[in-house]
Design a protein around this motif. Structure first.
Motif, short mmCIF file in Angstrom:
data_model
loop_
_atom_site.label_atom_id
_atom_site.label_comp_id
_atom_site.label_asym_id
_atom_site.label_seq_id
_atom_site.Cartn_x
_atom_site.Cartn_y
_atom_site.Cartn_z
N GLY A 4 0.82 -1.07 -0.16
CA GLY A 4 0.14 -0.05 -0.02
C GLY A 4 0.90 1.31 -0.07
O GLY A 4 0.23 2.35 0.18
N ASN A 5 2.04 1.19 -0.20
CA ASN A 5 3.01 2.30 -0.22
C ASN A 5 3.26 2.79 -1.69
O ASN A 5 2.97 1.90 -2.98
CB ASN A 5 4.28 2.08 0.53
CG ASN A 5 4.11 1.60 1.85
OD1 ASN A 5 3.15 2.26 2.54
ND2 ASN A 5 4.87 0.90 2.31
N TYR A 6 3.92 3.84 -1.85
CA TYR A 6 4.06 4.70 -3.32
C TYR A 6 5.61 4.65 -3.64
O TYR A 6 6.09 5.34 -2.82
CB TYR A 6 3.26 5.65 -3.35
CG TYR A 6 1.68 5.67 -3.16
CD1 TYR A 6 0.78 5.10 -4.13
CD2 TYR A 6 1.34 5.88 -1.73
CE1 TYR A 6 -0.66 5.02 -3.72
CE2 TYR A 6 0.03 5.66 -1.28
CZ TYR A 6 -0.81 5.41 -2.44
OH TYR A 6 -2.07 5.16 -2.33
N LEU A 7 5.88 4.76 -4.86
CA LEU A 7 7.23 4.79 -5.40
C LEU A 7 6.81 5.98 -6.53
O LEU A 7 6.05 5.80 -7.33
CB LEU A 7 7.69 3.80 -6.19
CG LEU A 7 9.29 3.84 -6.77
CD1 LEU A 7 10.31 4.11 -5.68
CD2 LEU A 7 9.68 2.64 -7.46
N ALA A 8 7.55 6.99 -6.15
CA ALA A 8 7.27 8.28 -7.14
C ALA A 8 8.78 8.75 -7.47
O ALA A 8 9.75 8.69 -6.97
CB ALA A 8 6.77 9.41 -6.38
#
Length: 506
Positions: A177-181
């Motif tokens: 549920g985490n994001y890589l930006a």
């Protein structure tokens, strides 16, 4: 495709031979075309709207296999618009999008007085429920990236507008549920907590969360695009390293796709592989890296690279060996970015489409009938059909005249052979699949004047022309005789008498 040399910009699908499959100019400027899966069904997805200098303001379209617009996703919030850089459908049937928004921030601690009134382009991404349009999560870079990030940005100098500190150009969500930006103007990837928005770690730029054990090759990327998880379990990510940007200094010799592995236990970063163009293309903006699944059990995975502002794309083996490369514009013009594609994506073979709103298009010019069907993927054969004089074309009383395999976007039939013994008054073409089943029929087209009637008309024209030539010749001969007669009278001797006198005089 987009760019100053593209007359009608818009989304475009090509087959493996480079032939056109589908394009549309009804959406205007479009970006980020790909096939994505939503609720167990494939959709053609893309952004379209007003393209600004380095961003966009628009919405995101989802088209089904009939090219009907089924969903339109918009940014959530007053005055917020969807940006062209990202539209990713997640496994939870939500959409990740980017938003560029002018924001006031306190820059007194940065000593950057030239940033007028503390106005910047804030980097925002949102996760939105596709079905309801409900906002699931939002992250603003300015809320979490303060000092020292403000003083580290080396990009964003665009005209006299607000300073573009972050320039988010890709967002990916993992199973946690985490994001890589990807933050292009900080030369950095950030990994963001999906509950709090906290930056858990960063890679590249001025970040020091990982030790680079590849002599800098895992962390020295600059102006990067399209950061994606390849394997969460093994800590492997991909990205497109532009290496250069317009009006900014850089040491990069060329752009490349990169595969990087992160060891979270030892906090190390290692470049596993790099993919370079045959001509060592340098792309100052845009670009993509796509991992293609193996086509057979135990087969090799391939890597597909789009060169962004340089109108080209390449396919590689996993070891970096170049298999093929296609240019959509002359390489000598890559620097000028006259034609470009933000990302180039190889669609899965499961994408099969048949337009519902339009039939195959047929047109007769001279003695040829041309046929194409924009967007149809299953046409394998074209069958030319004709209706005879006395037949009723409205009732479909056609008979088969010729059949040919579909090659390329537009094919043509030579009508001269088909009508030499049969007086067809109109034609149409049937689109056939690989098993010769009829998919759809084209419009009817009136037959050209061929056969005995046309030969008779040609004979009449020839005879009339010949008669006219004879009459003109007779008239000219009579005129010549009259002129000679006048000449002989004036001299008192005929032409032959004058010639005899001249001979005798010699």
């Amino acid at each position: 495709m987009d760019g100053p040399s593209i007359v009608s910009p818009g989304p475009m699908i090509l087959n493996t031979k480079g032939d056109l499959v589908w394009t549309s100019d009804q959406f205007g400027h479009a970006s980020n075309l790909k096939v994505q899966r939503y609720r167990h069904q494939d959709y053609l997805t893309f952004w379209a709207g007003e393209k600004l200098q380095e961003s966009g303001q628009g919405v995101y379209y989802m088209l089904d296999s009939s090219y009907h617009t089924i969903h339109i996703v918009s940014a959530v919030g007053e005055g917020l618009y969807g940006d062209l850089h990202e539209f990713k459908i997640t496994n939870e049937d939500t959409a990740l999008i980017t938003v560029y928004n002018r924001t006031q921030v306190d820059l007194t601690s940065t000593n950057m007085a030239w940033v007028e009134d503390g106005s910047i382009v804030d980097g925002i991404f949102q996760e939105i429920d596709v079905a309801s349009g409900r906002l699931v999560f939002q992250w603003r870079a300015s809320d979490h990236l303060e000092e020292p990030f403000f003083t580290q940005s080396s990009g964003g100098y665009v005209g006299n507008g607000p300073f573009d500190y972050f320039h988010i150009n890709s967002v990916d969500k993992d199973s946690h549920g985490n994001y890589l930006a990807s933050l292009r103007h900080l030369h950095m990837l950030v990994y963001i907590d999906g509950s709090t928005g906290e930056v858990l770690w960063a890679l590249g730029g001025q970040a020091d969360d990982f030790q680079d054990i590849s002599d800098g090759a895992a962390t020295n990327f600059r102006w990067q695009h399209d950061a994606r998880w390849i394997s969460e379990e093994d800590g492997i990510i991909s990205l497109f390293n532009n290496g250069i940007a317009r009006q900014h200094y850089s040491d990069a010799d060329h752009s490349e796709g990169r595969i990087i592995r992160l060891d979270f236990a030892d906090r190390t970063a290692e470049r596993l592989q790099a993919f370079s163009s045959l001509q060592h293309i340098s792309s100052a903006s845009q670009g993509s890296v796509q991992l293609l699944p193996a086509t057979e059990e135990g087969g090799d995975t391939h890597v597909f690279v789009g060169w962004g502002s340089s109108a080209a794309y390449s396919e590689f083996k996993s070891d970096g060996q170049l298999l093929c490369e296609t240019h959509l514009a002359p390489s000598s013009l890559f620097y000028f970015e006259r034609a470009k594609s933000y990302r180039a994506i190889k669609a899965p073979t499961t994408w099969k489409a048949q337009p519902e709103a339009w039939d195959p298009a047929a047109s007769i010019k001279g003695n040829n009938m041309y046929i194409s069907w924009n967007g149809a993927t299953e046409v394998a054969w074209w069958a030319l059909q004709g209706t005879l004089a006395g037949g009723d074309a409205e009732e479909g009383q056609f008979e088969e005249v010729d059949v040919m395999a579909k090659e390329g976007f537009e094919c043509s039939f030579d009508l001269r052979g088909s009508s030499s013994t049969r007086a067809y008054i109109s034609y149409r073409v049937a689109a056939l699949d690989a098993e010769m089943n009829v998919l759809r029929y084209s419009n009817n087209a009136v037959a050209p004047r061929t056969g005995s009637g046309s030969y008779l008309w040609a004979g009449v024209v020839f005879a009339a022309t010949a008669i006219l030539v004879v009459l003109l010749t007779i008239s000219y001969r009579d005129y010549l005789r009259q002129a000679l007669a006048k000449l002989s009278l004036s001299s008192g001797r005929t032409r032959y008498q004058r010639l005899d006198a001249e001979f005798v005089g010699r």
